[in-house]
Design an enzyme around this catalytic site. Structure first.
Site, PDB file in Angstrom:
ATOM      1  N   ASP A  82      45.618  42.416  33.779  1.00 19.05           N
ATOM      2  CA  ASP A  82      44.761  41.251  33.965  1.00 19.05           C
ATOM      3  C   ASP A  82      44.768  40.387  32.709  1.00 19.05           C
ATOM      4  O   ASP A  82      45.764  40.364  31.983  1.00 19.05           O
ATOM      5  CB  ASP A  82      43.338  41.742  34.302  1.00 19.05           C
ATOM      6  CG  ASP A  82      42.609  40.822  35.259  1.00 19.05           C
ATOM      7  OD1 ASP A  82      42.291  39.691  34.865  1.00 19.05           O
ATOM      8  OD2 ASP A  82      42.343  41.235  36.401  1.00 19.05           O
ATOM      9  N   SER A  94      40.136  39.585  43.968  1.00 19.19           N
ATOM     10  CA  SER A  94      40.202  40.393  42.744  1.00 19.19           C
ATOM     11  C   SER A  94      39.044  41.381  42.692  1.00 19.19           C
ATOM     12  O   SER A  94      39.208  42.548  42.330  1.00 19.19           O
ATOM     13  CB  SER A  94      40.127  39.498  41.509  1.00 19.19           C
ATOM     14  OG  SER A  94      41.310  38.823  41.272  1.00 19.19           O
ATOM     15  N   ASN A  99      43.420  34.553  47.726  1.00 15.12           N
ATOM     16  CA  ASN A  99      42.248  33.722  47.994  1.00 15.12           C
ATOM     17  C   ASN A  99      42.565  32.423  48.715  1.00 15.12           C
ATOM     18  O   ASN A  99      41.886  31.427  48.507  1.00 15.12           O
ATOM     19  CB  ASN A  99      41.554  33.362  46.677  1.00 15.12           C
ATOM     20  CG  ASN A  99      41.010  34.554  45.949  1.00 15.12           C
ATOM     21  OD1 ASN A  99      40.924  35.639  46.505  1.00 15.12           O
ATOM     22  ND2 ASN A  99      40.660  34.367  44.699  1.00 15.12           N
ATOM     23  N   HIS A 113      37.864  37.429  33.223  1.00 12.62           N
ATOM     24  CA  HIS A 113      38.238  37.986  34.524  1.00 12.62           C
ATOM     25  C   HIS A 113      38.572  39.472  34.438  1.00 12.62           C
ATOM     26  O   HIS A 113      38.100  40.286  35.252  1.00 12.62           O
ATOM     27  CB  HIS A 113      39.427  37.193  35.073  1.00 12.62           C
ATOM     28  CG  HIS A 113      39.876  37.605  36.447  1.00 12.62           C
ATOM     29  ND1 HIS A 113      40.794  38.616  36.656  1.00 12.62           N
ATOM     30  CD2 HIS A 113      39.553  37.129  37.673  1.00 12.62           C
ATOM     31  CE1 HIS A 113      41.007  38.755  37.961  1.00 12.62           C
ATOM     32  NE2 HIS A 113      40.262  37.866  38.598  1.00 12.62           N
TER      33      HIS A 113
END
Length: 402
Positions: free
Chosen positions: A164, A350, A286, A196
Site C-alpha cells: 500500500d 480497499s 471502486n 490509506h
C-alpha cells in the site's frame, strides 16, 4: 529470491482525492493508463534468468550506443528498473526501453510477454460516517448495536503483508506489532504520508479497529504519497513478499488494496505470490463495473472482495461480477487508524479487502498449518449467504469470522 532495483525513479501520476470521491477514476479503471516508454518483460518458466540478464544488458547497451531514438520529440535512453525472480512461477524485468530494445526482446525466445507499465491506485475515498464493519463480520444477522465477537486466537502469530502507501508502524493502535519491510522506490519515505495504508493495516490488525487484533503487520510500500504507483513497483513489492514468505516456511496473508487496468503481468505475479504460500486478498475496485476488467481483481487465485454498506446493500461504488468476485465485506464508511496518529473514516473496496485479510488471519491463527487453498475454502464456505441486497450479479456471500 532477490529483487534488484537498478533505477529508482518511476513516473507517477498525481491524483487528488476530494472528500466523497473515489481514488480510482472510472476511466482509469476501464482502460490501463500506460507510463510512457516503460515496460514489463515476463520470461517463460524455463528461461534461465542469469543468461537473459546478460542478454538484456547487452541489448540495452547496444541500443543506447546508437543515435537517439525519437518518440514524440523525446529521446529514449533505455534503463533496467526492477528484476523479478519468484522462480518458475514469475520472473522478468521492468524498465525504460526504447522501441529498438522492445523489438529485439520480442524476438528473444526466453520472453513470454511484454506489456506497457501502467498506473495503479489506492482504492478508497473520504466519508463522514462512523465504523460498523467489525460488528457486522462477527454476526450472521444485521444488528449493529452488538459488539464485535471473534475467535480467541485473534490472529496471533500470523503475518500480514500490507502492500500500500506504507504504514505508520509507530501508531499506538498496533501495540508494537507492525514493522517496516520494503519500499519499491528508494526516495520514498519509509512511513505513510498518505494514510490509506495505515487505515487498511488498522482494519486488519489494530487493537481497537482490527479484525485480527493480535496479528502482525509488515509494511510493503508500493504506492507513493499521492496513493498512486505503477505496476512495475507493485510487482517489485510482490516479489519481495514472496521471498519473505518462502523463507518463513509458513502460510501468511497479503493485502493489496489497490487497483488499475487489467494487466497480465500483475495477475501472473499475484498467482506466483499465492503459490509461494500467501493468502492474497484484493479489492474488487471502486468503479461500479465488472471486476474482471481490472487487476489484480481479475486474477482467479486471489480472494477478490466487493464492498457492502451498513444496510447490507452492495456499496454503490463497488465493482461486482459472478466470475471475479469471491466474497463481500464491509467497505462503506469504515473507521480505522490514520497516519496522523488518530483515526479516520473512509470508504472503498480497499476497506472491504482489509476485513477479509483480517478474517484470513483469524483462520490461520486458529490453525497455522493450513495451506492457502484451505484458508480460502474456509473463508468462502463459512461466509454468510444471501444477506446482501444486490443490484448486480455477484456471489452473495458476506464474510463471517466465527
Amino acid at each position: 529470491m532477490q529483487i534488484t532495483q537498478l533505477v529508482a525513479t518511476l513516473a507517477l501520476l498525481v491524483a487528488a482525492v476530494a472528500p466523497g470521491s473515489h481514488a480510482l477514476p472510472k476511466l482509469a479503471a476501464r482502460e490501463p493508463v500506460s507510463v510512457q516508454d516503460k515496460y514489463i518483460v515476463t520470461l517463460k518458466p524455463d528461461a534461465d534468468i542469469r543468461v537473459f540478464t546478460q542478454e538484456l544488458l547487452a541489448v540495452v547497451g547496444s541500443e543506447n550506443s546508437r543515435d537517439p531514438t525519437f518518440n514524440g520529440g523525446l529521446s529514449v535512453v533505455s534503463a533496467i528498473g526492477y528484476k523479478y525472480d519468484m522462480g518458475p512461477d514469475f520472473k522478468g524485468y521492468s524498465g525504460t526501453f526504447s522501441k529498438g530494445v522492445i523489438n529485439r526482446l520480442l524476438a528473444n525466445p526466453s520472453v513470454a510477454a511484454i506489456e506497457p507499465d501502467a498506473i495503479v491506485y489506492a482504492a478508497a475515498s473520504q466519508s463522514p460516517a462512523g465504523s460498523w464493519g467489525l460488528t457486522r463480520v462477527g454476526q450472521r444477522d444485521l444488528d449493529l448495536s452488538a459488539g464485535y465477537t471473534y475467535p480467541d486466537s485473534a490472529g496471533e502469530g500470523v503475518t500480514n503483508y500490507v502492500l500500500d502507501t506504507g504504514v505508520m508502524v509507530s501508531h499506538p493502535g498496533f501495540e508494537g506489532r507492525a514493522r517496516f519491510g520494503y519500499k519499491a522506490v528508494r526516495t520514498w519515505a519509509d512511513g505513510d504520508v498518505n494514510g490509506h495504508g495505515t487505515h487498511v493495516a488498522g482494519t486488519i490488525a489494530s487493537k481497537t479497529h482490527g479484525v485480527a487484533p493480535k496479528s502482525m503487520v509488515v509494511s510493503v510500500k508500493v504506492l507513493g504519497d499521492d496513493g498512486v504507483g505503477t505496476n512495475a513497483a507493485l510487482i517489485a513489492g510482490i516479489n519481495w513478499v514472496a521471498g519473505q514468505a518462502k523463507a518463513a516456511g509458513k502460510t501468511s496473508v497479503a493485502n493489496l488494496s489497490l487497483a488499475g487496468g487489467k494487466s497480465l503481468a500483475v495477475n501472473a505475479a499475484v498467482k506466483a505470490l499465492v503459490a509461494s504460500g500467501v493468502v492474497t486478498v484484493v479489492p474488487a475496485g471502486n468503479s461500479n463495473q465488472d471486476a474482471c476488467r481490472q487487476s489484480p481483481s481479475s486474477e482467479p487465485s486471489a480472494v477478490t472482495v466487493a464492498s457492502s454498506a451498513n444496510t447490507d446493500a452492495l456499496s454503490p461504488f463497488s465493482n461486482y461480477g459472478s466470475k471475479c468476485v469471491d466474497i463481500i465485506a464491509p467497505g462503506s464508511a469504515i473507521t480505522s487508524l490514520w497516519n496522523k496518529g488518530g483515526t479516520n473514516t473512509i470508504s472503498g473496496t480497499s476497506m472491504a479487502a482489509a476485513h477479509v485479510a483480517g478474517a484470513a488471519s483469524l483462520v490461520l491463527g486458529a490453525n497455522p498449518a493450513l495451506s492457502v487453498a484451505n484458508v480460502v475454502a474456509q473463508l468462502i464456505n463459512n461466509a454468510t449467504p444471501n444477506k446482501i441486497t444486490l443490484n448486480k450479479t455477484s456471489p452473495n456471500k458476506l464474510v463471517y469470522v466465527n
